[in-house]
Design an enzyme around this catalytic site. Structure first.
Site, PDB file in Angstrom:
ATOM      1  N   ASP A  66       2.023 -31.655 -53.501  1.00 46.20           N
ATOM      2  CA  ASP A  66       1.242 -31.142 -54.629  1.00 46.20           C
ATOM      3  C   ASP A  66       0.883 -29.674 -54.481  1.00 46.20           C
ATOM      4  O   ASP A  66       0.538 -29.019 -55.447  1.00 46.20           O
ATOM      5  CB  ASP A  66      -0.045 -31.963 -54.805  1.00 46.20           C
ATOM      6  CG  ASP A  66      -1.015 -31.768 -53.646  1.00 46.20           C
ATOM      7  OD1 ASP A  66      -0.553 -31.406 -52.538  1.00 46.20           O
ATOM      8  OD2 ASP A  66      -2.222 -31.963 -53.845  1.00 46.20           O
TER       9      ASP A  66
ATOM     10  N   ASP B 229       3.756 -35.503 -48.046  1.00 43.73           N
ATOM     11  CA  ASP B 229       2.687 -34.576 -47.711  1.00 43.73           C
ATOM     12  C   ASP B 229       1.389 -35.385 -47.667  1.00 43.73           C
ATOM     13  O   ASP B 229       1.146 -36.222 -48.539  1.00 43.73           O
ATOM     14  CB  ASP B 229       2.591 -33.480 -48.770  1.00 43.73           C
ATOM     15  CG  ASP B 229       1.457 -32.517 -48.479  1.00 43.73           C
ATOM     16  OD1 ASP B 229       1.416 -31.983 -47.366  1.00 43.73           O
ATOM     17  OD2 ASP B 229       0.619 -32.328 -49.373  1.00 43.73           O
TER      18      ASP B 229
ATOM     19  N   THR C 126      -2.029 -34.461 -47.749  1.00 43.43           N
ATOM     20  CA  THR C 126      -3.081 -34.127 -48.701  1.00 43.43           C
ATOM     21  C   THR C 126      -2.542 -34.163 -50.123  1.00 43.43           C
ATOM     22  O   THR C 126      -1.573 -33.485 -50.450  1.00 43.43           O
ATOM     23  CB  THR C 126      -3.659 -32.735 -48.395  1.00 43.43           C
ATOM     24  OG1 THR C 126      -4.081 -32.708 -47.040  1.00 43.43           O
ATOM     25  CG2 THR C 126      -4.834 -32.429 -49.301  1.00 43.43           C
TER      26      THR C 126
END
Length: 830
Positions: free
Chosen positions: A587, A312, A314
């Protein structure tokens, strides 16, 4: 459409006295769930095993017969069990300490004040606040809802979020994906309706461990062989006395039983399971020191097998911190004050997120609104008259948020440019794409005189048709300083990295380049827009055909943008369907579905609670650079377990061969239990313990069990054959019994030590020193009179020394030949 619901009377929550009453009555949300086994479970797992039962019974018989010296294997048994137990308990305590740091929290309203408590501290009738990224801690009834959206797929399998209004029920274990709200807990702890399902969601299904599966399969086979061979062996030794009755009357049955026990002890792979557990536990302990929380011990093995790493953007490649850059008007110039005020209202009310926080902080700067101007803009909400303000919170699925004051008649929308500006923002949209291609995040602001539309509460709201561009907001992201080095490491290891994000493909590609992501073939990065992926991908009900089409579409792509949470999950499934071992990092709550289905889910320490709950590894400090260390531990586990498995199983092969031949031919068994104990200790037990804990950078290759058996079976047969040949040669030449036993023991030790050199290769200085040390101890055992006497050995005569040298050389040559042929076969297959 969602309007802020204001309760008829102020909500104050429980009083301190009411909370105390419920705690004393046990009506709390405390429910013991362990990510690791308890001390008693560890003790039982290490002590009460099939092989411990066999060896324990054999030890009892030896002690009853008064042959204390032949009970030496009992000491080894106790040491192995104690070592495995202590190692696992130490790892458990370290992991439990880390788990305490990761205990999820809940916000409750008590005495009119919001306070944060552990999820287990929620009591019956508590008023609990929900926000995006959290799991619902208990069952309850919604009191207020401000754009609240809840993913109930854990309970229902339906991926579309529900929007509970006042009075609706929410269930424990479900996840808030957008909005905020309050609910009153009506069922807590073990009484919660969905507690069992929530536990299964928080805790992963067991990791598929090739090491454990292969080892357990072999041990299952061995357990079925040991007892029948031991019985036949005892019977054959009794026959040497003429008959069972005669053996009983003369007392020779005692020697036959001791010999049978020697055969049992020799065939049992003592310590293999325990050293595998020690391997996992030691790796978890080492990772705990690096602030990596291992939710399941075998997870350290999985990353060593990973060939595809889905990242991912970000929070993984970037730090997750963003700041407000340029704000442009629709013409590309400076944004007018009304645009700044609209941004302040959109991002300063309702639920906050990273983008909203960055815009609010940026608007506080003096050359923009300043802090006073920001307060005035927020205070102007509802000034047009009625004060009724409707809002839609940001959702990773919609990729936009909106606010509308009914009295003013203006709708403001903030979101992804290609969605917000798709209808009437051609030139502005093109400019946004050019800016995004530079590696920054771009969001668009649009306005309309019309409200959004929504057929029902179950359907997604639709943007107004007459949206017009009002501005472009540029946000810059901070790339992790360790990202380039970490990605280079995975590239060198042959791991294909795919960056997937909800941002535009142009933005994600630019960030990926800055972070050092390259195509698998070294060429130009291939980026895909997830909206162009085959239909059906991300529906939650993908067929095998859907997954095949998706796998074909993304096979050569290194970057995917505008990916929805469901598409991330489908992408992981598609890659796994092609035989890839997939790790997924993330996250945000939008990563939770993909992490749950990946072979190895890795959550960042600052991630959402729901994301960390389903991950198998949690990087507590959010350091991307910790992953190579996890790989190193996984490789150490894989390589070292393969080495020690080869040693233990080779012993089982040659011991079984010797026992079967002795039983069939009714010759005297060549060894006593104490002699076999010293053989296994010097060639397997001590070296295996050292090798299990040694560092290793050997890359993982598929086929653990095949490789182990391809070495240990022929090498074990060679060792057993040469040992039997030595025994028969000296027996036929009428050598004394002590000379025969000594020769066979030394030849077997030589076989074991040479097999050790094969499994320990490359022979670095310390590994070669280990082999030499074990061989020296064996020679000293023969040289030392007291040691010889204890093990019932003798100093070999010159003729016996020649036989030992000849047969040992034959064994070394045979085992080395096995290694050369095996290596050539493996090379030809490769």
């Amino acid at each position: 459409m969602s309007a802020t619901n204001i309760p008829q009377a102020p909500v104050t929550g429980l009083s301190a006295a009411q909370v105390a009453e419920r705690v004393s009555a046990g009506r709390t949300n405390e429910y013991r769930e362990r990510t690791s086994r308890s001390v008693s479970q560890i003790l039982r797992a290490n002590v009460f095993t099939v092989f411990n039962a066999i060896l324990g019974a054999a030890l009892a018989v030896i002690l009853v017969l008064g042959r204390w010296g032949d009970g030496l294997f009992g000491v080894v048994l106790l040491l192995n069990t104690a070592t495995g137990t202590v190692a696992e308990i130490r790892a458990k305590r370290a992991l439990d300490r880390l788990a305490v740091l990761e205990t999820p929290r809940a916000v409750v309203l008590r005495d009119g004040v919001e306070r944060e408590v552990a999820v287990g501290g929620v009591v019956l009738d508590d008023i609990v606040r929900l926000s995006a990224g959290q799991q619902v801690p208990a069952d309850g009834e919604v009191i207020t809802s401000d754009g609240l959206e809840i993913d109930e797929s854990i309970l229902t399998g339906e991926s579309r979020p529900v929007r509970p209004e006042r009075g609706a029920r929410v269930m424990s274990g479900t996840t808030v994906t957008a909005g905020t709200g309050l609910f009153r807990a009506s069922a807590v702890g073990g009484d919660a309706y969905a507690h069992r399902l929530a536990r299964e969601a928080r805790r992963y299904s067991l990791v598929v461990s090739e090491l454990q599966a292969g080892t357990n399969r072999v041990l299952h086979w061995i357990s079925w062989v040991i007892i029948p061979v031991a019985v036949v062996l005892v019977w054959s030794q009794l026959r040497l006395s003429g008959s069972i009755g005669q053996a009983w009357s003369t007392g020779e049955w005692r020697q036959a039983v001791v010999v049978g026990i020697a055969g049992v002890v020799s065939m049992v792979p003592q310590g293999l399971v325990l050293l595998t557990s020690v391997n996992f536990a030691t790796a978890s302990l080492a990772l705990a020191r690096r602030n990596v929380l291992v939710q399941e011990l075998p997870a350290v093995e999985v990353l060593a097998r990973v060939d595809t790493l889905c990242l991912d953007k970000t929070g993984t490649i970037t730090t997750g911190r963003i700041r407000l850059g340029e704000i442009q008007g629709p013409d590309g110039g400076q944004a007018p004050p009304e645009v700044l005020a609209a941004l302040a209202v959109l991002t300063g009310t309702g639920e906050s997120n990273a983008t909203a926080d960055a815009i609010v902080e940026g608007l506080k700067e003096p050359d923009r609104l300043g802090e006073q101007g920001l307060r005035e803009a927020l205070g102007s909400v509802g000034e047009c008259g009625s004060g009724r303000v409707e809002s839609i919170p940001f959702s990773s699925r919609r990729k936009w948020s909106a606010i509308r004051d009914e009295a003013c008649g203006t709708t403001w929308v903030l979101g992804a440019p290609e969605i917000v500006l798709a209808a009437h923002g051609g030139p502005v949209l093109e400019r946004a794409r050019r800016i995004a291609a530079q590696g920054v995040r771009v969001v668009a602001l649009a306005r309309s005189c019309s409200p959004w539309t929504q057929a029902s509460e179950e359907d997604e709201p639709r943007l107004p048709d007459d949206l017009e561009a009002a501005g472009i907001v540029v946000l810059t992201e901070e790339i992790r300083p360790d990202a380039a080095e970490t990605l280079a490491y995975f590239r060198q290891q042959g791991v294909d990295a795919k960056v997937i994000s909800g941002d535009s493909p142009e933005t994600v590609t630019a960030v990926a380049r800055q972070a050092g992501v390259t195509a698998a073939d070294g060429g130009e990065l291939v980026a895909l827009d997830a909206r162009t992926l085959p239909a059906g991908a991300g529906s939650g009900r993908e067929t095998e055909e859907d997954l095949n089409r998706l796998a074909d579409a993304v096979e050569g792509a290194s970057v995917l943008g505008r990916v929805t949470p469901e598409q991330k999950r489908a992408l992981v499934r598609a890659l796994k369907s092609r035989g890839h071992v997939v790790a997924m990092t993330g996250d945000g709550v939008n990563d939770a579905l993909a992490l749950k289905d990946a072979d190895l889910g890795i959550a960042m320490g600052n991630g959402a609670p729901a994301t960390k709950a389903v991950a198998r590894l949690v990087l507590l400090k959010g350091e991307f650079s910790a992953l190579p260390g996890v790989v190193a531990q996984g490789r150490r586990v894989m390589a070292n377990t393969e080495r020690i498995a080869s040693l233990f199983l080779a012993k089982t092969i040659y011991a079984s061969l010797i026992a079967v031949v002795v039983a069939v031919t009714a010759i005297t068994y060549p060894f006593l239990p104490r002699q076999f104990t010293v053989v296994s200790s010097l060639t397997i037990g001590i070296p295996a313990f050292v090798l299990a804990l040694a560092p290793s950078s050997q890359r993982y290759r598929e086929g653990f069990l095949r490789r182990v058996l391809s070495l240990c079976v022929p090498a074990g047969i060679m060792a057993g054959t040469v040992t039997l040949a030595t025994y028969l040669w000296l027996t036929l030449t009428h050598a004394p019994r002590a000379q025969v036993t000594t020769a066979t023991t030394l030849v077997l030790i030589t076989c074991g030590l040479w097999l050790l050199t094969l499994t320990a290769r490359p022979l670095t200085s310390w590994r070669l020193g280990l082999v030499v040390l074990m061989g020296s101890i064996a020679v000293l055992g023969v040289v030392s009179s007291p040691v010889r006497a204890f093990f019932e050995l003798a100093w070999p005569s010159p003729g016996v020394w020649w036989v030992i040298a000849l047969m040992a050389g034959l064994a070394i040559g045979g085992i080395e030949l096995v290694h050369i042929v095996r290596r050539r076969i493996v090379r030809n297959r490769g």
